[in-house]
Design an enzyme around this catalytic site. Structure first.
Site, PDB file in Angstrom:
ATOM      1  N   CYS A  21     -64.651 -44.051   9.494  1.00  0.00           N
ATOM      2  CA  CYS A  21     -65.952 -43.594   9.976  1.00  0.00           C
ATOM      3  C   CYS A  21     -67.121 -44.397   9.421  1.00  0.00           C
ATOM      4  O   CYS A  21     -68.229 -44.333   9.947  1.00  0.00           O
ATOM      5  CB  CYS A  21     -66.145 -42.113   9.664  1.00  0.00           C
ATOM      6  SG  CYS A  21     -64.938 -41.034  10.485  1.00  0.00           S
ATOM      7  N   HIS A  45     -73.841 -40.449   9.835  1.00  0.00           N
ATOM      8  CA  HIS A  45     -72.576 -40.308  10.548  1.00  0.00           C
ATOM      9  C   HIS A  45     -72.469 -38.869  11.034  1.00  0.00           C
ATOM     10  O   HIS A  45     -72.756 -37.919  10.299  1.00  0.00           O
ATOM     11  CB  HIS A  45     -71.416 -40.640   9.607  1.00  0.00           C
ATOM     12  CG  HIS A  45     -70.070 -40.282  10.152  1.00  0.00           C
ATOM     13  ND1 HIS A  45     -69.676 -40.625  11.429  1.00  0.00           N
ATOM     14  CD2 HIS A  45     -69.028 -39.589   9.599  1.00  0.00           C
ATOM     15  CE1 HIS A  45     -68.443 -40.171  11.628  1.00  0.00           C
ATOM     16  NE2 HIS A  45     -68.034 -39.543  10.544  1.00  0.00           N
ATOM     17  N   ASN A  77     -67.253 -36.107  16.435  1.00  0.00           N
ATOM     18  CA  ASN A  77     -67.106 -37.197  15.474  1.00  0.00           C
ATOM     19  C   ASN A  77     -66.504 -38.402  16.189  1.00  0.00           C
ATOM     20  O   ASN A  77     -65.313 -38.418  16.500  1.00  0.00           O
ATOM     21  CB  ASN A  77     -66.208 -36.745  14.320  1.00  0.00           C
ATOM     22  CG  ASN A  77     -66.049 -37.812  13.244  1.00  0.00           C
ATOM     23  OD1 ASN A  77     -66.402 -38.962  13.438  1.00  0.00           O
ATOM     24  ND2 ASN A  77     -65.494 -37.413  12.106  1.00  0.00           N
TER      25      ASN A  77
END
Length: 330
Positions: A120, A257, A287
């Site tokens: 990520c 994020h 996500n």
């Protein structure tokens, strides 16, 4: 008499772009295939829906479309690109890299093109690498992309993980500038925590068919990841502020994020920043791993929220563990 020092070369974001697959999977849709509900998912994550790549639609496809839009926004022809870096943990192929595949579609053979896998945090890592190339003077124009098709590696019967992830891509065009741009980047990793968030399959490792974790699947110890992420992001926020000698109240926008709304809120609280100054897309995108920060950035720019001259803090945390930040003057 000594020669005057050469001016610092910054990597300035000249244009942003993003791409989301057309298919949308809502929480209510998920409730039809796994034991969950919109209320359960939203309360724990802030997610309401996510985009899912169509059959045959790849990470490279998403990356290419985002790249084209970023180039258009920057008023830059593909022939001007000196470097392509793609952050992804879901590449089209083991090799060649997704960056090479995008390069071929853009028709710009010759410049270096490679992938960065930091889960990520992939886009932040890729951005940092490209910034260093520009700062050194070896590159004038770089294309940086974060692109993922994470829904290809979720276990749709595992309700604690399948509800979290979506597909998407974001891109930026960086140009050398002597006035402003990326002020600093900060990267970290802790491989000792790998089994708290990982995919236990690889070319060299392989997998055993009788093991519980067999298959290309995301495995995550959610509560442990949450605690570590909040602590790590707290630390990197302080590191970034101290490195640049600025006060937290000088930051105009936090672009984090998009993993979990509670983590985002915790970071904003650390900065004493109202949520009105935080870009949040997790409710609509889920996500998207390395795609989330550039997706959020592009949306913020195109909506008119982020304006030229403003100070932005980008940050991310991902499997590895990895975490990173970038402070920039847009």
């Amino acid at each position: 008499m000594s020669e005057p020092a050469a001016p610092r070369v910054y990597a300035r974001i000249a244009g942003t772009g993003s791409y989301l697959p057309s298919k949308v999977l809502t929480n209510d849709d998920l409730a039809k295939i796994v034991d969950t509900s919109d209320e359960w998912i939203a309360a724990r994550t802030g997610i309401r829906q996510r985009h899912v790549a169509a059959e045959g639609e790849t990470t490279g496809d998403l990356a290419f479309h985002a790249a084209v839009r970023a180039l258009e926004a920057a008023g830059t022809d593909a022939s001007e690109i000196d470097l392509i870096v793609v952050g992804t943990t879901t590449p089209d192929l083991v090799f060649p890299s997704t960056a090479c595949l995008v390069q071929a579609r853009l028709g710009v053979a010759g410049c270096p093109a490679f992938d960065v896998n930091a889960a990520c945090s992939g886009f932040i890592f890729a951005l940092s690498v490209a910034e260093k190339f520009i700062a050194s003077g070896s590159v004038k124009t770089a294309l940086v992309i974060g692109s993922e098709t994470l829904t290809r590696m979720v276990d749709w019967s595992e309700r604690t993980t399948c509800v979290l992830f979506g597909d998407g891509a974001g891109a930026v065009v960086l140009k050398a500038d002597t006035e402003t741009g990326i002020l600093s980047t900060h990267l970290h990793a802790d491989g000792a925590k790998k089994e708290l968030l990982w995919n236990p399959v690889g070319v060299s490792v392989g997998f055993k068919e009788n093991e519980k974790n067999a298959g290309v699947r995301i495995n995550m110890a959610g509560s442990d990841v949450f605690k570590y992420a909040v602590k790590a992001l707290d630390g990197i926020v302080e590191e970034t502020l101290e490195a640049n000698g600025i006060d937290r109240h000088e930051i105009d926008w936090l672009i984090p994020h998009q993993a979990n709304l509670r983590i985002i809120e915790a970071t904003a609280k650390r900065l004493d920043m109202p949520m009105e100054r935080v870009i949040v897309t997790v409710d609509r995108h889920g996500n998207t791993s390395s795609g989330s920060v550039p997706l959020a950035l592009d949306e913020a720019v195109r909506s008119g929220k982020v304006e030229r001259g403003q100070l932005l803090l980008l940050e991310a945390f991902g499997g590895g563990f990895t975490w990173g930040s970038a402070l920039l003057r847009y």
